[in-house]
Design a protein around this motif. Structure first.
Motif, mmCIF file in Angstrom:
data_model
loop_
_atom_site.group_PDB
_atom_site.id
_atom_site.type_symbol
_atom_site.label_atom_id
_atom_site.label_comp_id
_atom_site.label_asym_id
_atom_site.label_seq_id
_atom_site.Cartn_x
_atom_site.Cartn_y
_atom_site.Cartn_z
ATOM 1 N N SER A 49 45.465 30.084 14.461
ATOM 2 C CA SER A 49 45.643 29.667 13.068
ATOM 3 C C SER A 49 45.743 30.908 12.205
ATOM 4 O O SER A 49 44.900 31.174 11.341
ATOM 5 C CB SER A 49 44.479 28.772 12.634
ATOM 6 O OG SER A 49 44.508 27.547 13.327
ATOM 7 N N ALA A 78 49.797 27.994 13.934
ATOM 8 C CA ALA A 78 50.098 27.404 12.633
ATOM 9 C C ALA A 78 51.459 27.882 12.149
ATOM 10 O O ALA A 78 51.782 29.071 12.231
ATOM 11 C CB ALA A 78 49.019 27.792 11.630
ATOM 12 N N CYS A 127 38.233 25.798 12.484
ATOM 13 C CA CYS A 127 39.249 25.494 13.493
ATOM 14 C C CYS A 127 38.597 25.027 14.794
ATOM 15 O O CYS A 127 39.070 24.082 15.441
ATOM 16 C CB CYS A 127 40.118 26.724 13.756
ATOM 17 S SG CYS A 127 41.152 27.206 12.358
ATOM 18 N N SER A 131 46.624 26.001 9.262
ATOM 19 C CA SER A 131 45.506 26.420 10.121
ATOM 20 C C SER A 131 44.684 25.232 10.585
ATOM 21 O O SER A 131 44.149 25.220 11.690
ATOM 22 C CB SER A 131 44.580 27.374 9.359
ATOM 23 O OG SER A 131 45.100 28.670 9.303
ATOM 24 N N CYS A 179 46.768 23.048 13.204
ATOM 25 C CA CYS A 179 46.934 23.699 14.509
ATOM 26 C C CYS A 179 45.896 23.279 15.557
ATOM 27 O O CYS A 179 46.249 22.921 16.682
ATOM 28 C CB CYS A 179 46.937 25.208 14.293
ATOM 29 S SG CYS A 179 47.233 26.204 15.762
#
Length: 506
Positions: free
Chosen positions: A247, A274, A190, A341, A344
């Motif tokens: 996420s 998310a 992420c 995820s 996001c």
């Protein structure tokens, strides 16, 4: 695309492009934490001491200011029953778990026009983004220069000996460089999408000059207790972080997470979460994405189709790429994951870019959603559309600019064209005759004259001219001379003075 529940990673070390793959099973469903652990929410000015005394052991206390306080710990059944009937207690809930929302596998930077924003110098510099997740690799080659101070809750602190969990355990790193180091992969992935540096190595993030903060509230197996996640949200807000990327989630509302979200909102934090991976479904956006204070992100693929796993519902604000997203994982590694995820952090990075460009945090949601590209999905699937970073910043594509510049340029006069030029030669007594058939044209529609000449060397023996106009014309000229001609010449002229000449032997 099917959601496999096995790991399929390929290594991409120290290079700027390539494809790697990994899959972690993901879910948005809540699951129970330790059986006797609860979170007790009380009012700001009363009930705290009663909650403390009722606990067999206090795990953590959270102070959300004017919103209230919370005590997490172990409580007996009798204590819980008493607290549920206590007028000073706002809520009692099991200290359940939220999970890193699954993945399966970015091209996304170009799809959301983040590359155009970066080329225009909009890189998120000076803005802090908290990745509330499983941590961030503390020494990754394309993340390290952007890392700021991190935080880990005691239960989520990095470990090299992860037990099995619903995601199959951790990533088996050899050592933990920081307590907030990533022992799972999810948080690092992420972080890379949100803010991998533009340093020629590995991958490029949406906002490559942001400061990334690891807030490790999820354990090595991808799960985290509600109080740990609430503590992470609160810690980040107290540090003054501008954006929080979450996420993670569950399909169950949580009072303590709601408290934490409201606490961060009061402090001006832009929160992005998310939507969840419960799809295909309708009206199934998980928490915290479903809270009004949070920007909820659904997932799309490279063709702007809705990802089959993406949760949808009226809470969805915007969509972003979430299928086969290439990003960073520990150590100096890269992989493709899929999930909301992964969608996001595209939006979290975009939020940071807008704030760095001067957008008030309270206006970020409106600016992002107003500029989103309508990709033809239902509102509960895409919100207002798929993220477009450049449009949110009012940056135009250079190619579009070139097209507009071309439109603004003065038109270039085209030269006239001789389409047909034929000569029929004959003689009668002392006369040499030339019957000339011609057809001419001009793209500008500005023909002016056509002249034919009968020549002997440079001497003009006879000539005939016709005035013409428009974009095409045709005619016949009859030329003759008592001398001995050797050439027939045709000249066409347009209104700008451009002329074209052709000759034919007599």
């Amino acid at each position: 695309m099917s959601r496999e529940h096995i790991t399929r990673r390929s290594i991409l070390r120290g290079v700027g492009a390539g494809v790697a793959g990994a899959t972690l099973a993901g879910q948005a469903a809540a699951s129970d934490g330790p059986n006797d652990e609860y979170v007790v929410g009380v009012y700001p000015d009363r009930g705290l001491e009663q909650a403390r005394k009722a606990a067999d052991a206090v795990r953590r206390e959270l102070d959300f200011g004017s919103i209230g306080r919370a005590v997490a710990g172990r409580f007996s059944e009798n204590a819980i029953e008493g607290l549920e009937n206590n007028p000073n207690v706002r809520y009692v809930e099991p200290n359940g778990l939220m999970w890193a929302l699954g993945q399966e596998t970015p091209y996304g930077i170009e799809q959301v026009d983040a590359d155009l924003a970066i080329d225009d110098g909009e890189t998120g510099a000076g803005v802090s983004v908290a990745i509330i997740d499983t941590g961030i690799d503390a020494a990754h080659e394309t993340l390290a220069e952007n890392l700021g101070e991190g935080y880990a809750t005691a239960d989520a602190a990095c470990t090299t000996s992860c037990g099995s969990g619903p995601f199959g355990g951790g990533n088996d790193i050899d050592d933990c460089l920081e307590e907030w180091d990533d022992d799972n992969d999810h948080g690092t992935h992420c972080a890379g999408t949100a803010g991998a540096a533009d340093d020629g190595t590995g991958v490029l993030g949406v906002a490559p000059d942001v400061t990334l903060h690891a807030v490790k509230a999820l354990q090595c197996d991808g799960g985290g207790t509600l109080d740990d996640i609430a503590a992470g949200i609160q810690w980040s807000a107290d540090q003054g972080h501008d954006v929080q990327n979450m996420s993670l989630g569950s399909d169950t509302d949580s009072d303590v997470i709601r408290d934490a979200v409201q606490y961060a909102d009061e402090r001006g934090v832009v929160m992005v979460a998310a939507a969840g991976n419960d799809g295909p479904c309708s009206d199934c956006v998980g928490y915290p994405a479903a809270y009004d204070e949070v920007i909820a992100v659904s997932a799309t693929d490279e063709n702007d189709d809705l990802a089959d796993f993406s949760s949808t519902g009226p809470e969805v604000d915007i969509a972003a790429p979430g299928v086969d997203v290439l990003s960073t994982v520990p150590r100096d590694d890269y992989a493709e994951f899929s999930g909301t995820s992964m969608a996001c952090p595209h939006v979290a990075g975009a939020a940071a870019t807008l704030i760095a460009a001067g957008t008030d945090p309270t206006d970020v949601r409106d600016e992002l959603t107003a500029a989103a590209d309508d990709i033809g999905l239902d509102d509960n699937e895409q919100g207002t559309g798929r993220l477009n970073v450049a449009d949110a910043l009012e940056i135009e594509d250079d190619e579009d600019d070139d097209d507009e510049d071309d439109d603004d340029e003065e038109p270039v006069d085209s030269e006239p064209v001789v389409d047909v030029f034929s000569v029929e030669r004959s003689s009668s007594g002392p006369w040499s005759n030339a019957d000339v058939n011609w057809e001419v044209s001009d793209e500008d529609g500005a023909l002016e004259s056509v002249t034919t000449e009968l020549l002997d060397g440079s001497a003009d023996l006879d000539s005939e001219s016709s005035s013409v106009d428009g974009s095409s014309a045709s005619g016949e000229h009859e030329l003759r001379s008592r001398d001995d001609p050797d050439t027939v010449r045709l000249t066409v002229v347009d209104e700008s003075g451009s002329e074209v000449t052709e000759t034919a032997d007599y």
